[in-house]
Scaffold this motif. Structure first.
Motif, PDB file in Angstrom:
ATOM      1  N   ARG A  88      29.258  19.152  41.470  1.00 14.87           N
ATOM      2  CA  ARG A  88      29.086  19.984  42.424  1.00 14.87           C
ATOM      3  C   ARG A  88      29.943  21.078  40.468  1.00 14.87           C
ATOM      4  O   ARG A  88      29.251  22.112  40.664  1.00 14.87           O
ATOM      5  CB  ARG A  88      30.240  20.442  43.079  1.00 14.87           C
ATOM      6  CG  ARG A  88      30.326  20.406  44.302  1.00 14.87           C
ATOM      7  CD  ARG A  88      31.853  20.073  44.425  1.00 14.87           C
ATOM      8  NE  ARG A  88      32.317  18.637  44.178  1.00 14.87           N
ATOM      9  CZ  ARG A  88      33.524  18.857  44.253  1.00 14.87           C
ATOM     10  NH1 ARG A  88      34.516  19.640  45.371  1.00 14.87           N
ATOM     11  NH2 ARG A  88      34.781  17.921  43.646  1.00 14.87           N
ATOM     12  N   LEU A  89      30.082  20.221  40.217  1.00 15.94           N
ATOM     13  CA  LEU A  89      30.171  20.821  37.842  1.00 15.94           C
ATOM     14  C   LEU A  89      28.903  21.209  37.334  1.00 15.94           C
ATOM     15  O   LEU A  89      28.527  19.827  37.697  1.00 15.94           O
ATOM     16  CB  LEU A  89      31.106  20.055  37.683  1.00 15.94           C
ATOM     17  CG  LEU A  89      32.149  20.354  36.546  1.00 15.94           C
ATOM     18  CD1 LEU A  89      32.113  21.937  37.002  1.00 15.94           C
ATOM     19  CD2 LEU A  89      32.335  19.649  36.194  1.00 15.94           C
ATOM     20  N   VAL A  90      28.476  21.854  37.414  1.00 16.40           N
ATOM     21  CA  VAL A  90      26.990  22.213  36.186  1.00 16.40           C
ATOM     22  C   VAL A  90      28.252  22.388  34.897  1.00 16.40           C
ATOM     23  O   VAL A  90      28.506  23.433  34.757  1.00 16.40           O
ATOM     24  CB  VAL A  90      26.570  23.062  37.219  1.00 16.40           C
ATOM     25  CG1 VAL A  90      25.319  23.844  35.689  1.00 16.40           C
ATOM     26  CG2 VAL A  90      25.680  23.386  38.225  1.00 16.40           C
ATOM     27  N   HIS A  91      27.423  22.345  33.722  1.00 14.53           N
ATOM     28  CA  HIS A  91      27.692  21.925  32.228  1.00 14.53           C
ATOM     29  C   HIS A  91      26.044  23.322  32.013  1.00 14.53           C
ATOM     30  O   HIS A  91      25.357  23.032  31.858  1.00 14.53           O
ATOM     31  CB  HIS A  91      28.001  20.800  31.297  1.00 14.53           C
ATOM     32  CG  HIS A  91      29.336  20.234  31.840  1.00 14.53           C
ATOM     33  ND1 HIS A  91      30.054  20.212  31.723  1.00 14.53           N
ATOM     34  CD2 HIS A  91      28.856  19.145  33.193  1.00 14.53           C
ATOM     35  CE1 HIS A  91      31.253  19.343  31.825  1.00 14.53           C
ATOM     36  NE2 HIS A  91      30.021  18.546  32.864  1.00 14.53           N
ATOM     37  N   LEU A  92      26.829  23.484  31.421  1.00 15.91           N
ATOM     38  CA  LEU A  92      25.921  25.073  30.156  1.00 15.91           C
ATOM     39  C   LEU A  92      25.622  24.429  28.812  1.00 15.91           C
ATOM     40  O   LEU A  92      26.358  24.043  27.763  1.00 15.91           O
ATOM     41  CB  LEU A  92      26.616  26.659  30.219  1.00 15.91           C
ATOM     42  CG  LEU A  92      27.184  26.693  31.659  1.00 15.91           C
ATOM     43  CD1 LEU A  92      27.481  28.324  31.308  1.00 15.91           C
ATOM     44  CD2 LEU A  92      26.148  26.786  32.283  1.00 15.91           C
ATOM     45  N   ARG A  93      24.739  23.774  28.810  1.00 16.22           N
ATOM     46  CA  ARG A  93      24.549  23.455  27.352  1.00 16.22           C
ATOM     47  C   ARG A  93      23.670  24.117  26.135  1.00 16.22           C
ATOM     48  O   ARG A  93      22.704  24.528  26.651  1.00 16.22           O
ATOM     49  CB  ARG A  93      23.523  21.958  27.261  1.00 16.22           C
ATOM     50  CG  ARG A  93      24.086  20.973  28.024  1.00 16.22           C
ATOM     51  CD  ARG A  93      25.138  20.061  27.571  1.00 16.22           C
ATOM     52  NE  ARG A  93      26.156  18.911  28.439  1.00 16.22           N
ATOM     53  CZ  ARG A  93      27.319  19.014  28.408  1.00 16.22           C
ATOM     54  NH1 ARG A  93      27.918  19.853  27.812  1.00 16.22           N
ATOM     55  NH2 ARG A  93      27.589  17.465  29.539  1.00 16.22           N
ATOM     56  N   PRO A  94      23.848  24.986  24.811  1.00 13.25           N
ATOM     57  CA  PRO A  94      23.240  25.019  23.932  1.00 13.25           C
ATOM     58  C   PRO A  94      21.729  25.117  23.750  1.00 13.25           C
ATOM     59  O   PRO A  94      21.952  23.254  23.309  1.00 13.25           O
ATOM     60  CB  PRO A  94      24.221  26.306  23.423  1.00 13.25           C
ATOM     61  CG  PRO A  94      25.364  25.462  23.485  1.00 13.25           C
ATOM     62  CD  PRO A  94      25.366  24.647  24.820  1.00 13.25           C
ATOM     63  N   THR A  95      20.749  25.170  23.143  1.00 16.37           N
ATOM     64  CA  THR A  95      19.671  24.939  22.879  1.00 16.37           C
ATOM     65  C   THR A  95      19.982  24.955  21.151  1.00 16.37           C
ATOM     66  O   THR A  95      20.440  26.169  20.621  1.00 16.37           O
ATOM     67  CB  THR A  95      18.947  26.246  23.227  1.00 16.37           C
ATOM     68  OG1 THR A  95      18.851  27.032  23.469  1.00 16.37           O
ATOM     69  CG2 THR A  95      18.254  25.324  25.509  1.00 16.37           C
ATOM     70  N   PRO A  96      18.961  24.531  20.350  1.00 10.84           N
ATOM     71  CA  PRO A  96      19.087  24.688  19.089  1.00 10.84           C
ATOM     72  C   PRO A  96      18.694  26.409  19.226  1.00 10.84           C
ATOM     73  O   PRO A  96      19.941  26.064  18.294  1.00 10.84           O
ATOM     74  CB  PRO A  96      18.045  23.469  18.938  1.00 10.84           C
ATOM     75  CG  PRO A  96      17.845  22.702  19.314  1.00 10.84           C
ATOM     76  CD  PRO A  96      18.220  23.068  21.335  1.00 10.84           C
ATOM     77  N   SER A  97      18.072  27.263  20.086  1.00 10.03           N
ATOM     78  CA  SER A  97      17.724  28.319  19.143  1.00 10.03           C
ATOM     79  C   SER A  97      18.965  29.119  20.001  1.00 10.03           C
ATOM     80  O   SER A  97      19.612  30.196  19.208  1.00 10.03           O
ATOM     81  CB  SER A  97      16.468  29.068  20.068  1.00 10.03           C
ATOM     82  OG  SER A  97      16.769  29.084  21.646  1.00 10.03           O
ATOM     83  N   ALA A  98      19.297  28.768  20.574  1.00 13.68           N
ATOM     84  CA  ALA A  98      21.466  29.548  21.045  1.00 13.68           C
ATOM     85  C   ALA A  98      22.034  29.384  19.849  1.00 13.68           C
ATOM     86  O   ALA A  98      22.990  29.878  19.644  1.00 13.68           O
ATOM     87  CB  ALA A  98      21.684  29.435  22.075  1.00 13.68           C
ATOM     88  N   ARG A  99      22.604  27.818  18.899  1.00 10.76           N
ATOM     89  CA  ARG A  99      23.526  27.433  18.384  1.00 10.76           C
ATOM     90  C   ARG A  99      23.018  28.313  17.292  1.00 10.76           C
ATOM     91  O   ARG A  99      23.339  28.913  16.512  1.00 10.76           O
ATOM     92  CB  ARG A  99      23.376  25.892  18.210  1.00 10.76           C
ATOM     93  CG  ARG A  99      23.409  25.085  19.599  1.00 10.76           C
ATOM     94  CD  ARG A  99      24.038  23.791  18.958  1.00 10.76           C
ATOM     95  NE  ARG A  99      24.702  22.982  19.906  1.00 10.76           N
ATOM     96  CZ  ARG A  99      25.515  23.333  20.684  1.00 10.76           C
ATOM     97  NH1 ARG A  99      26.786  23.881  19.695  1.00 10.76           N
ATOM     98  NH2 ARG A  99      26.179  22.036  21.526  1.00 10.76           N
ATOM     99  N   ALA A 100      21.249  28.655  16.294  1.00  9.64           N
ATOM    100  CA  ALA A 100      21.370  29.714  15.591  1.00  9.64           C
ATOM    101  C   ALA A 100      21.975  30.676  15.804  1.00  9.64           C
ATOM    102  O   ALA A 100      22.455  31.549  14.741  1.00  9.64           O
ATOM    103  CB  ALA A 100      19.926  29.266  15.553  1.00  9.64           C
ATOM    104  N   LEU A 101      21.709  31.287  16.704  1.00  7.21           N
ATOM    105  CA  LEU A 101      22.462  32.897  16.993  1.00  7.21           C
ATOM    106  C   LEU A 101      23.620  32.849  17.416  1.00  7.21           C
ATOM    107  O   LEU A 101      24.928  34.216  16.981  1.00  7.21           O
ATOM    108  CB  LEU A 101      21.224  33.310  18.303  1.00  7.21           C
ATOM    109  CG  LEU A 101      21.306  34.843  18.787  1.00  7.21           C
ATOM    110  CD1 LEU A 101      21.052  35.556  17.527  1.00  7.21           C
ATOM    111  CD2 LEU A 101      21.077  34.660  20.449  1.00  7.21           C
ATOM    112  N   ALA A 102      24.002  31.482  17.994  1.00  4.79           N
ATOM    113  CA  ALA A 102      25.486  32.003  18.335  1.00  4.79           C
ATOM    114  C   ALA A 102      26.135  31.840  16.202  1.00  4.79           C
ATOM    115  O   ALA A 102      26.934  32.566  16.148  1.00  4.79           O
ATOM    116  CB  ALA A 102      26.066  30.601  18.257  1.00  4.79           C
ATOM    117  N   GLY A 103      25.472  31.294  15.474  1.00  2.00           N
ATOM    118  CA  GLY A 103      25.757  30.658  14.434  1.00  2.00           C
ATOM    119  C   GLY A 103      25.673  32.028  13.536  1.00  2.00           C
ATOM    120  O   GLY A 103      26.976  33.181  12.737  1.00  2.00           O
TER     121      GLY A 103
END
Length: 148
Positions: A88-103
């Protein structure tokens, strides 16, 4: 004309500053502010990786978070991964492009804080942080008692 300090208005002004800096420094990223905050939460804050953890941290509506998560998934910024122990639990995993944008977004946040705290001494910053943490606890307790 002299203006008195209004704590609630100051929060709105800080949000507007952050939005303006995002428009200037992250042009064309195509994400709303809340979606950038979710990426920051997932990549930089290290505070959790599920929609329910985001909900607990920010006290946003489930619908608001759900729409944002769906937009991030469609945009290729996150992957939804079912928990091995609890389906029932879903983890949200950032992609490499997400990590770059988050930085990049983390740098924008840091720039906003530097502008907000310009001329404030380290001692004053520490005092503000202590008071803000107390205010945060009060707000969380209030919102936990009366969810949105």
């Amino acid at each position: 004309m002299s203006h008195t300090f209004d704590f609630l208005l100051a929060g709105q002004q800080a949000k507007k500053l952050l939005e303006r800096l995002c428009e200037e420094q992250l042009p064309g990223c195509g994400l709303r502010q809340v979606e950038l905050e979710i990426l920051y939460f997932l990549c930089e804050a290290g505070a959790g990786d599920t929609a329910s953890e985001i909900l607990r941290a920010w006290h946003l509506s489930k619908a608001h978070i759900s729409k944002s998560v769906d937009n991030l998934r469609r945009g290729g910024y996150i992957l939804l991964c079912e928990d091995a122990g609890d389906h029932r639990l879903v983890h949200l995993r950032p992609t490499p492009s997400a990590r770059a944008l988050a930085g990049r977004y983390a740098a924008v946040r840091a720039a906003a804080l530097e502008r907000i705290f310009a001329g404030v001494t380290p001692e004053e910053r520490a005092a503000v942080r202590r008071v803000a943490e107390k205010i945060h606890r009060n707000l969380c307790a209030e919102l936990d008692d009366h969810p949105l």
